[in-house]
Design a protein around this motif. Structure first.
Motif, PDB file in Angstrom:
ATOM      1  N   VAL A  18      -2.145  -4.349  10.069  1.00 59.90           N
ATOM      2  CA  VAL A  18      -0.844  -4.074   9.695  1.00 59.90           C
ATOM      3  C   VAL A  18      -0.125  -2.736   9.329  1.00 59.90           C
ATOM      4  CG1 VAL A  18       1.203  -4.892   8.337  1.00 59.90           C
ATOM      5  CG2 VAL A  18      -0.760  -6.507   8.792  1.00 59.90           C
ATOM      6  N   GLY A  19       0.725  -2.418   9.820  1.00 56.91           N
ATOM      7  CA  GLY A  19       1.478  -0.918   9.506  1.00 56.91           C
ATOM      8  C   GLY A  19       2.650  -1.237   8.586  1.00 56.91           C
ATOM      9  N   LEU A  20       3.072  -0.373   7.801  1.00 57.01           N
ATOM     10  CA  LEU A  20       4.199  -0.490   6.927  1.00 57.01           C
ATOM     11  C   LEU A  20       5.238   0.614   6.996  1.00 57.01           C
ATOM     12  CD1 LEU A  20       5.518  -1.872   4.129  1.00 57.01           C
ATOM     13  CD2 LEU A  20       4.139  -0.409   2.946  1.00 57.01           C
ATOM     14  N   ILE A  21       6.643   0.503   7.258  1.00 56.62           N
ATOM     15  CA  ILE A  21       7.348   1.332   7.352  1.00 56.62           C
ATOM     16  C   ILE A  21       8.202   1.558   5.906  1.00 56.62           C
ATOM     17  CG2 ILE A  21       9.184   2.553   8.637  1.00 56.62           C
ATOM     18  CD1 ILE A  21       8.113   1.010  11.080  1.00 56.62           C
ATOM     19  N   GLY A  22       8.082   2.479   5.214  1.00 54.20           N
ATOM     20  CA  GLY A  22       8.824   2.379   3.804  1.00 54.20           C
ATOM     21  C   GLY A  22       8.111   2.239   2.828  1.00 54.20           C
ATOM     22  N   CYS A  23       8.013   3.253   1.930  1.00 56.62           N
ATOM     23  CA  CYS A  23       7.361   3.123   0.689  1.00 56.62           C
ATOM     24  C   CYS A  23       8.069   3.448  -0.430  1.00 56.62           C
ATOM     25  CB  CYS A  23       6.083   3.741   0.629  1.00 56.62           C
ATOM     26  SG  CYS A  23       5.894   5.573   0.921  1.00 56.62           S
ATOM     27  N   GLY A  24       9.540   3.043  -0.365  1.00 56.11           N
ATOM     28  CA  GLY A  24      10.044   2.700  -1.625  1.00 56.11           C
ATOM     29  C   GLY A  24       9.762   1.671  -2.545  1.00 56.11           C
ATOM     30  N   ARG A  25      10.799   1.418  -3.548  1.00 55.87           N
ATOM     31  CA  ARG A  25      10.515   0.462  -4.528  1.00 55.87           C
ATOM     32  C   ARG A  25       9.919  -0.777  -3.877  1.00 55.87           C
ATOM     33  NH1 ARG A  25      15.357  -1.107  -8.410  1.00 55.87           N
ATOM     34  NH2 ARG A  25      16.240  -1.770  -6.173  1.00 55.87           N
ATOM     35  N   ILE A  26      10.624  -1.549  -2.752  1.00 56.34           N
ATOM     36  CA  ILE A  26      10.292  -2.755  -2.096  1.00 56.34           C
ATOM     37  C   ILE A  26       9.094  -2.365  -1.363  1.00 56.34           C
ATOM     38  CG2 ILE A  26      11.976  -2.439  -0.282  1.00 56.34           C
ATOM     39  CD1 ILE A  26      10.966  -5.691  -2.230  1.00 56.34           C
ATOM     40  N   GLY A  27       9.057  -1.313  -0.582  1.00 56.01           N
ATOM     41  CA  GLY A  27       7.818  -1.027  -0.054  1.00 56.01           C
ATOM     42  C   GLY A  27       6.568  -0.969  -0.616  1.00 56.01           C
ATOM     43  N   GLN A  28       6.603  -0.561  -1.819  1.00 60.59           N
ATOM     44  CA  GLN A  28       5.273  -0.567  -2.607  1.00 60.59           C
ATOM     45  C   GLN A  28       5.222  -1.788  -3.075  1.00 60.59           C
ATOM     46  OE1 GLN A  28       5.187   2.532  -5.656  1.00 60.59           O
ATOM     47  NE2 GLN A  28       6.732   3.754  -4.725  1.00 60.59           N
ATOM     48  N   VAL A  29       5.761  -2.807  -3.167  1.00 66.41           N
ATOM     49  CA  VAL A  29       5.376  -4.193  -3.553  1.00 66.41           C
ATOM     50  C   VAL A  29       4.696  -4.627  -2.490  1.00 66.41           C
ATOM     51  CG1 VAL A  29       6.479  -6.476  -3.791  1.00 66.41           C
ATOM     52  CG2 VAL A  29       7.540  -4.267  -5.166  1.00 66.41           C
ATOM     53  N   HIS A  30       5.273  -4.267  -1.230  1.00 69.18           N
ATOM     54  CA  HIS A  30       4.628  -5.050  -0.052  1.00 69.18           C
ATOM     55  C   HIS A  30       3.383  -4.340   0.320  1.00 69.18           C
ATOM     56  CE1 HIS A  30       8.050  -7.353   1.150  1.00 69.18           C
ATOM     57  NE2 HIS A  30       9.087  -6.394   1.363  1.00 69.18           N
ATOM     58  N   LEU A  31       3.208  -3.072   0.017  1.00 70.77           N
ATOM     59  CA  LEU A  31       1.879  -2.350   0.177  1.00 70.77           C
ATOM     60  C   LEU A  31       0.625  -2.913  -0.860  1.00 70.77           C
ATOM     61  CD1 LEU A  31       0.317   0.162   1.098  1.00 70.77           C
ATOM     62  CD2 LEU A  31       1.212   1.249  -0.873  1.00 70.77           C
ATOM     63  N   ARG A  32       1.240  -3.049  -1.833  1.00 68.74           N
ATOM     64  CA  ARG A  32       0.289  -3.497  -2.736  1.00 68.74           C
ATOM     65  C   ARG A  32      -0.235  -5.116  -2.618  1.00 68.74           C
ATOM     66  NH1 ARG A  32       2.962  -0.706  -6.931  1.00 68.74           N
ATOM     67  NH2 ARG A  32       4.249  -2.243  -7.157  1.00 68.74           N
ATOM     68  N   ASN A  33       0.740  -6.001  -1.831  1.00 65.51           N
ATOM     69  CA  ASN A  33       0.465  -7.428  -1.565  1.00 65.51           C
ATOM     70  C   ASN A  33      -0.459  -7.121  -0.521  1.00 65.51           C
ATOM     71  OD1 ASN A  33       1.589  -8.508  -3.669  1.00 65.51           O
ATOM     72  ND2 ASN A  33       3.504  -8.409  -2.669  1.00 65.51           N
ATOM     73  N   LEU A  34      -0.120  -6.175   0.537  1.00 66.28           N
ATOM     74  CA  LEU A  34      -0.948  -6.119   1.674  1.00 66.28           C
ATOM     75  C   LEU A  34      -2.533  -5.634   1.102  1.00 66.28           C
ATOM     76  CD1 LEU A  34       1.551  -4.277   4.040  1.00 66.28           C
ATOM     77  CD2 LEU A  34       0.613  -6.761   4.601  1.00 66.28           C
ATOM     78  N   LEU A  35      -2.595  -4.556   0.480  1.00 61.07           N
ATOM     79  CA  LEU A  35      -4.117  -4.336  -0.131  1.00 61.07           C
ATOM     80  C   LEU A  35      -4.624  -5.164  -0.818  1.00 61.07           C
ATOM     81  CD1 LEU A  35      -3.063  -0.744  -1.345  1.00 61.07           C
ATOM     82  CD2 LEU A  35      -4.115  -1.275   0.894  1.00 61.07           C
ATOM     83  N   ALA A  36      -3.886  -6.161  -1.418  1.00 63.24           N
ATOM     84  CA  ALA A  36      -4.430  -7.243  -2.463  1.00 63.24           C
ATOM     85  C   ALA A  36      -5.107  -8.484  -1.605  1.00 63.24           C
ATOM     86  CB  ALA A  36      -3.439  -7.687  -3.392  1.00 63.24           C
ATOM     87  N   HIS A  37      -4.890  -8.243  -0.073  1.00 63.30           N
ATOM     88  CA  HIS A  37      -5.610  -9.442   0.637  1.00 63.30           C
ATOM     89  C   HIS A  37      -5.997  -8.817   1.591  1.00 63.30           C
ATOM     90  CE1 HIS A  37      -3.468 -12.542  -1.601  1.00 63.30           C
ATOM     91  NE2 HIS A  37      -2.429 -12.064  -1.804  1.00 63.30           N
ATOM     92  N   PRO A  38      -7.333  -8.302   1.191  1.00 59.57           N
ATOM     93  CA  PRO A  38      -8.265  -8.133   2.284  1.00 59.57           C
ATOM     94  C   PRO A  38      -8.530  -9.016   3.366  1.00 59.57           C
ATOM     95  CG  PRO A  38      -9.350  -7.831   0.358  1.00 59.57           C
ATOM     96  CD  PRO A  38      -8.007  -8.022   0.076  1.00 59.57           C
ATOM     97  N   GLU A  39      -8.627 -10.116   2.658  1.00 58.08           N
ATOM     98  CA  GLU A  39      -9.180 -11.493   3.421  1.00 58.08           C
ATOM     99  C   GLU A  39      -8.128 -11.839   4.572  1.00 58.08           C
ATOM    100  OE1 GLU A  39      -7.655 -11.472   0.605  1.00 58.08           O
ATOM    101  OE2 GLU A  39      -6.730 -13.494   0.255  1.00 58.08           O
ATOM    102  N   LYS A  40      -6.747 -11.295   4.204  1.00 61.33           N
ATOM    103  CA  LYS A  40      -5.530 -11.760   5.193  1.00 61.33           C
ATOM    104  C   LYS A  40      -5.373 -10.727   6.144  1.00 61.33           C
ATOM    105  CE  LYS A  40      -4.688 -15.795   3.276  1.00 61.33           C
ATOM    106  NZ  LYS A  40      -4.648 -16.965   4.192  1.00 61.33           N
ATOM    107  N   CYS A  41      -5.650  -9.703   5.729  1.00 62.89           N
ATOM    108  CA  CYS A  41      -5.080  -8.379   6.728  1.00 62.89           C
ATOM    109  C   CYS A  41      -5.703  -7.013   6.474  1.00 62.89           C
ATOM    110  CB  CYS A  41      -3.546  -8.037   6.812  1.00 62.89           C
ATOM    111  SG  CYS A  41      -3.361  -7.285   5.086  1.00 62.89           S
ATOM    112  N   GLU A  42      -5.869  -6.104   7.613  1.00 64.45           N
ATOM    113  CA  GLU A  42      -6.273  -4.758   7.396  1.00 64.45           C
ATOM    114  C   GLU A  42      -5.188  -3.852   7.385  1.00 64.45           C
ATOM    115  OE1 GLU A  42      -9.728  -2.211   9.912  1.00 64.45           O
ATOM    116  OE2 GLU A  42      -9.200  -4.027  10.488  1.00 64.45           O
TER     117      GLU A  42
END
Lengths: 352, 352, 352, 352
Positions: free
Chosen positions: C7-31
Motif C-alpha cells: 500500500v502507498g499513501l498520498i498525503g501525510c497531513g493530520r488525517i494522512g498520519q492517522v492512516h499511516l499509523r493504522n497501516l503500520l500497526a497492521h503488518p499482518e494486513k498490509c505491507e
C-alpha cells in the motif's frame, strides 16, 4: 386584594387533580373555595376523598360567588375560552390550561374580555416553571451561553392518545407542539420570522382517520439568522421524552431526560436505568411552581408570568406550522397576512 | 379505628415542617389535629402560615386529647423516648424521628411501653421508602441480583453541623451512620456477625472538641461470608452524597447520587451538571411515602414498615461500631455480651 | 491478489498520519510500500520519524510501481478525483478521503474510471466503522427499533477552520454535512425524497466573506413518511459534538457524545466531566477499522463497505441542500431534474 | 544510550501481545529486536502474523544479544524475578509485569540485582498511566481536592480465572488487590500505618479448594487520620469494574466505569448502555503509555515512573492484608516486625 385569594377549580380530571393537590398543599397561599366538574361521579369521588364541602356540576357555584377571587380552568379545551370570559365577566382572575382556544378568533375574544375586565389571565405553559428550563432561560439572559445560535426542542409522548381525544385536539401542532412553540420563543426572547414544517402519520390509523399527523419536524428561522428545530411525536416507544438543547457562541446547555429513580442496574447485558413515562411526573415541580406563581400574582395584583398574549402567539405559530405542512412551503411569520390587531397590551407584542 | 386518623405533631423545626406539609397534603389519609413545639415563636409563625387553629407549646394539647389517634414526634432527640412512652400511655400510635434514644436502656424502656400498650411505633428511616432503595430491596428479594456478596453504603453531609448539635448528637455512628446501619441490614435481610470501624476527626476542631469523629469506614461481615462497607463523612465538600451499591452473583445495582435539575452545561472546560445539596431534597418523596405508610398502618391497625426493633438494632450496631473504633479491634455482633432480652416481639428478632 | 497488499499513501497531513499509523500497526494486513506528499519538509519529517525508506514528493513513486496494489488518498480535496483516476489507470484500488470531488461531474468521471478499470474504491465515511454507529445500524436492520420514524443527526466542530480552508471547502454542506448525509441514508437504508435547508453565517466574518454558512438545519422527508433532521455548526463553543438519535416504533437509540476520560469531579458548583475536542479522538477506532476493512476488501477482492456511489449520493444531497437554502424552498430528491445516468453499478443505485 | 533502544519481549500470551503491538506501533521510540515464548506454537503463530524474523523459545536469544538494550517481561509470574536478574546481569533494563515475585525475599533478590547492575526496572502498574488516574493524581497534587480524607478503590473482574491460575496466583491480595495497593499509595503519596482485611470465598468451589478468597474489603488508615477502602471481587456478574473515588476537603473526584460504545438504547424497560468487559479494553491507552514511558526512560537513562520499590511495597501491603485476614486483627504497617533493610534506594523508602 389583601390576604390569601379564594380559589375555585373547574375540572378534576388528571390535570385538574394535580392543580387541586397543589392548591390544597398551599394553605398559606390560598383558600380552596369550590370544585366544579361536569361529571357527577368525578365530583362525588374527589370531593369525598379530599373532604371538600363545596362541589358541584354547575359552574355557577364559582362564577356566582363574589367571595371567590380566582378560578383555575382545567376542563376540556373547548370550554376554556368561555370560562375565561365568564371569569373576566365576574371580576375573577383565571389560570387556564393551554390552549386558550383552538382558533385565533376565539382566543382574541377571550383575551379582549380579560383586557376589558382588567383581571389577570395565566396560561399553563408549565415548562417555564421547571427548574431545568428556568436555568436554561437564565443562562441565555445572563449571557453565559453567548449569542444563541440554535435551539433544538424535542417532545415525544409515550403513546398516542385515544381517537376521541385526537379528533378534538386541534391537531398535533395546536395540541402538543404548542408547548414547544412557547418554549422556544420564551427561551429565545423573540418570535421567528419563518416557519417550515413537515409531518407524517406513522403511529396509527386513528391519526390518519382524523386527518392529523403524529410525527413532525418544524424548522424556524429568526431575524438574526439563528435557527430552531422542534421535533414531536405522539409515540416515543419508550416513555415521555422532553429534551431541549441550546447552542450558543460560548457553549451549550441541555435540559435532558429524567429518570424515575437514581437506580442503575449492571448485568451482563450492560447498564440499565429507568426513564420517566408521564409528563405529570416530569413536571410535578413545575405544576406546583406555576400555581404558586399565579396565586402570588393574584394576591399582589401583579402581572402573571405567562400571559394570554403568550398563549395567543404559541397558537399562531402552531397555525403557521399547519399552513407550512399543508402547502409544503415555508411560511413567513409576523407578515401582514398573519398580523392582527391584538386586544392585548401584555408583556410581549403579538405579531402573528 | 375507622376512617382517617387524627394526628398531632410535636416539633416544627426543619424536619417537623416536612412532616407537617405531608400531613396537610393528604386530607384523604388523615385529619391534622394539633401542633406542639417548645418554641413559642416557631409555633406562632407556623400556625399562622398554615392556618392551624390548634397549636401550643404544651404537649398536653396532644396527649390529653382522646380524639387524637396518632402522634408524629419530630422534636429533639433527647425527647423522643419520653414522648413515645407518653404516646403509648395515652393509647396513641407514634411515628418518631430516628433515633429512638441515644442509649439502649432508654430505647428498651420506650419499646417496652409500646409493647404493653399494644400501640404502633414507626421509626423514621425514610430511605426504605425512597423509590431507589425500594427497588434495591426488591431486586435482592426477587433474586434478580443473585446472592448478595457485598454492599457499599456511602453517606456524606455537605457540611458539618454546628458544635452545639455535635455535642448532643451521640456521635457520628449514632447520629448519622445509623441510617446506613438500618439500610444495610434491611437490604441484606439479616444482621452482621462482626463489625470493624475506623474513624478520624478531620473536618474541624469542633468535632475534636466534643471527642467525636467526622470521617469513618465501617466494615461488616455476615454469617454467610458476605461483606458490607459503610463510609461516612460530616463534610463532602460538594453536597449531599448518598450512594449505595449492591453486588450480587448476577450483577450489581447502584442507587446513585441525584441531580437538582436535568441540566447539563457544555463549555470549553467540559460538561457540568448540578448536584443535590440537602437530604430533604434527595428524600422528599421518601418522607411523604413513609408518612402515608404510617397513616395507613394506623388506619388499618396493621404492622408498621419500620419497627421499634429496627430502630433498636440500628442503634446496637452504632454502639458496636463505637466500641470497635475505640478498641481498634473487630467486635462480634449478636454475641451474649451484647444480647438482651428485648421487650419487642415485632418483625425481626433483636439480637444485639 | 494473494497475501498482504502493498500500500502507498498520498498525503501525510493530520488525517494522512492517522492512516499511516493504522497501516503500520497492521503488518499482518498490509505491507507499507511508499509515502508521497507534495510538501518536502513533511515528507522528510515523517519518513525519518517512522523510519520509512521509500518517500517522495512525486506520486509516480506510487503510480509507476507495479508492485503496489492499493493507494490511500489523503491529499487535499481538489486532488482526490485525479488520483482516483490515476489509481484506476494503473490498476490499483484506492481508498479516498471524502469527498471524491466538489462537483458531480468530476465525481462521475472518477467513478467511470474506476468502473472501467474494475478496481475497488472506498470512500472515507469513517462513522460507518464506529462501534456506536455500527450498533445503530444493526439495531435498525435487526428490527430491534421497529419502524424508523425519525433520525436526528447533529455534528458541530469545536471551532471554525481558517479562512483559506473555508474558501476551498466547497461550503458547509459539501465539506461537513456530507458526513451526515451519508450517515442518515446509510442508517435509514434509503435516500430521502425531499430536502429543505436553512443556514446562516453566525460565527465569523470569514464565513460571510467566502459566501458560506456555518450553522444549518436540514430537514429530510422519506418516501414512507419518516423524517430526518441534520444540525451542523462550524463552532460548538465546547468541543467536538457528534450525536445521533434514531427514533423507532419500539424505542430509540442514541449515539452520544464522548468523554476524554472516565473522570467526574464533584465540587460545590456541581459535577464536572470532560468532553472530547477533536474528531480524530472520537473516531480513532473507526479510522483504524475502515482501513482494515479496505485492506481486507483489497486482499480478498470483494466489495468495499463504502462505495463510490455512496460518496456520489452524499454529494448530491449536499447539492440539493445548497439549492434549497439558496431558493428558500424544499427540493425534491431523485426527481428527473436531478437524476443522472450514473456510471456506477455498485451497491446502491444513485438516484440523484 | 543514544537513539532508539532495541527491545526484546519475553512472553506473547494475552498481555504479551498487547506489549508487542505497542512496541511495533512506535518505530519512532524503539526497534523491536526479538520475541521469546516458552510455547513453540505461540511463537510460530505470532512471529508469522507480525512478520517477526527473530523469535525463539530460548531466552538466550535476548539475554545473549549485546545489541539488545531492554527487555519486556510478560511471561508467567514465577519467572519474573529470574528474568529481572538475568536482564540486570546482562546490563539490560527491564519492564516487568506485576508482581515482581510472590514473596518479599525473591523480590528483594531481584531488586538487589538491579541495584548492583545500575539498570532500570519498571513495574507494570498500568493504572498510573491511565488518563483518568493521571488526572486523579494531579488533582491531589495540585491541591484542587484539598486534603484527601478518604479513598475508595474498587476492582472486580468479570469472572473468576480457572482453577490452575488461582492455584499459582499467590492469592487475591497478591494477584489482584496489588493493583489497588499501588494505586491508593500512589494517589495518597504515602503508605498506610494500619491495614485491616476481611475476605470470603463466595464465587466458586475452586477458590475454596485452593484456600483462597474471592471477595474482600481492606480498610487502611494513614498517619494523618485519613482512610482508604479497597473492594475486590473475582466475579462482578456484569463486566470489568474499576472505580475509584477520592474525597477531599474541597470536593471529590471519581474515576468511573467505562462504556464500550457511546450508545444509549431507550425502550419501555428504560435506558440501556453497555459496559466494558475486559481490563485490556479499559486500560488500552494506559498499556501504550506505560510502554512509551519505559522506552523514554531507557532512551534517556532517567528514572522510570514505577520503580521496583513500588512493586515491593505493594506486595508488602498485600502480605499485611493477608495476615490481617487470617488473624482477624488489624495489622500495623511499617512497624519493626515488618520492616526490612531494602536494597533499593529508589524514589520512595520502603517501610514494610
Amino acid at each position: 386584594m389583601s390576604g390569601r385569594p379564594r380559589v375555585g377549580l373547574i375540572g378534576c380530571g388528571r390535570i385538574g387533580q394535580v392543580h387541586l393537590r397543589n392548591l390544597l398543599a398551599h394553605p398559606e397561599k390560598c383558600e380552596f373555595a369550590a370544585l366544579v366538574d361536569s361529571n357527577r361521579g368525578s365530583i362525588e369521588t374527589i370531593a369525598s376523598a379530599y373532604r371538600l364541602d363545596r362541589a358541584s356540576t354547575d359552574v355557577a357555584l364559582i362564577f356566582d360567588d363574589p367571595t371567590i377571587d380566582a378560578v383555575v380552568i382545567a376542563s376540556s379545551t373547548e370550554t376554556h375560552a368561555a370560562y375565561i370570559e365568564a371569569a373576566a365577566g365576574s371580576g375573577k382572575s383565571a389560570f387556564t390550561e393551554k390552549p386558550i382556544a383552538l382558533d385565533l378568533d376565539s382566543t382574541d375574544r377571550a383575551l379582549a374580555a380579560v383586557e376589558r375586565a382588567g383581571t389577570r389571565l395565566q396560561v399553563g405553559f408549565q415548562r417555564r416553571f421547571d427548574s431545568g428550563y428556568a436555568q436554561a432561560r437564565e443562562a441565555i439572559e445572563s449571557g453565559e451561553l453567548g449569542a444563541v445560535e440554535m435551539i433544538r426542542d424535542a417532545m415525544r409522548d409515550p403513546s398516542p392518545p385515544p381517537k376521541e381525544y385526537l379528533a378534538k385536539s386541534g391537531g398535533l401542532f395546536r395540541d402538543m407542539s404548542i408547548h414547544n412553540f412557547d418554549c422556544v420563543r420564551w427561551l429565545k426572547g423573540e418570535d421567528p420570522v419563518e416557519v417550515f414544517a413537515v409531518g407524517s402519520a406513522l403511529t396509527s390509523d386513528d391519526v390518519r382517520d382524523v386527518d392529523d399527523i403524529d410525527t413532525s419536524i418544524v424548522t424556524m428561522r429568526f431575524a438574526d439568522g439563528s435557527l430552531a428545530c422542534i421535533e414531536n411525536s405522539r409515540r416515543s416507544g419508550f416513555g415521555y421524552d422532553v429534551r431541549t438543547e441550546i447552542f450558543g457562541s460560548n457553549g451549550a446547555l441541555m435540559v435532558g431526560d429524567s429518570r424515575e429513580t437514581p437506580v442503575r442496574r449492571y448485568d451482563r447485558l450492560g447498564v440499565h436505568e429507568d426513564h420517566q413515562f408521564f409528563f405529570l411526573e416530569r413536571f410535578a415541580g413545575a405544576y406546583e411552581a406555576e400555581m404558586v406563581s399565579f396565586l402570588d400574582a393574584v394576591a399582589t395584583d401583579t402581572e402573571v408570568a405567562v400571559t394570554g398574549a403568550d398563549g395567543r402567539t404559541a397558537l399562531a405559530l402552531a397555525e403557521a406550522a399547519e399552513r407550512s405542512r399543508k402547502s409544503g412551503l415555508p411560511v413567513p411569520f409576523g407578515s401582514p397576512a398573519v398580523e392582527r390587531a391584538g386586544p392585548d397590551s401584555q408583556r410581549m407584542t403579538i405579531r402573528a
